[in-house]
Design a protein around this motif. Structure first.
Motif, PDB file in Angstrom:
ATOM      1  N   ASP A  86      39.590  42.586  46.259  1.00  0.00           N
ATOM      2  CA  ASP A  86      40.405  41.576  45.581  1.00  0.00           C
ATOM      3  C   ASP A  86      39.970  41.408  44.125  1.00  0.00           C
ATOM      4  O   ASP A  86      40.787  41.413  43.219  1.00  0.00           O
ATOM      5  CB  ASP A  86      40.306  40.223  46.301  1.00  0.00           C
ATOM      6  N   ARG A 112      41.923  42.419  40.536  1.00  0.00           N
ATOM      7  CA  ARG A 112      42.149  41.439  39.467  1.00  0.00           C
ATOM      8  C   ARG A 112      41.578  41.942  38.144  1.00  0.00           C
ATOM      9  O   ARG A 112      42.207  41.798  37.098  1.00  0.00           O
ATOM     10  CB  ARG A 112      41.519  40.089  39.824  1.00  0.00           C
ATOM     11  N   LYS A 125      43.839  44.597  36.739  1.00  0.00           N
ATOM     12  CA  LYS A 125      45.088  44.034  36.248  1.00  0.00           C
ATOM     13  C   LYS A 125      44.915  43.434  34.851  1.00  0.00           C
ATOM     14  O   LYS A 125      45.814  43.510  34.015  1.00  0.00           O
ATOM     15  CB  LYS A 125      45.587  42.964  37.223  1.00  0.00           C
TER      16      LYS A 125
END
Length: 80
Positions: free
Chosen positions: A11, A15, A18
């Motif tokens: 996760d 992130r 991104k």
């Protein structure tokens, strides 16, 4: 050898990827997955002897063997 890193397939890793281009801290970073790191170590003549993970969603203080749940992974390798 001990390698600690944020797994790009976690996760947190997703992130970071991104937001990578906008970050002054890791815009030039290259992120890797745990299987990629294991492959690099093996190719360099190391045998992976231990893998642990932490920063697990819902269990932020847990430390578990293996990988795939935690964002931060530590791999121990010994020269073959």
């Amino acid at each position: 050898v001990i390698v600690g890193f944020v797994d790009k397939e976690s996760d947190m890793g997703r992130r970071y990827l991104k937001k990578k281009e906008k970050s002054k801290f890791y815009k030039d970073a290259t992120f890797f997955s745990t299987p990629e790191i294991i492959q690099f170590l093996t190719a360099a003549g190391f045998t992976v002897t231990e893998t642990v993970q932490t920063l697990i969603p819902g269990e932020p203080e847990a430390i578990l063997e293996g990988f795939g749940k935690g964002s931060f992974v530590v791999i121990k390798g010994e020269k073959s």
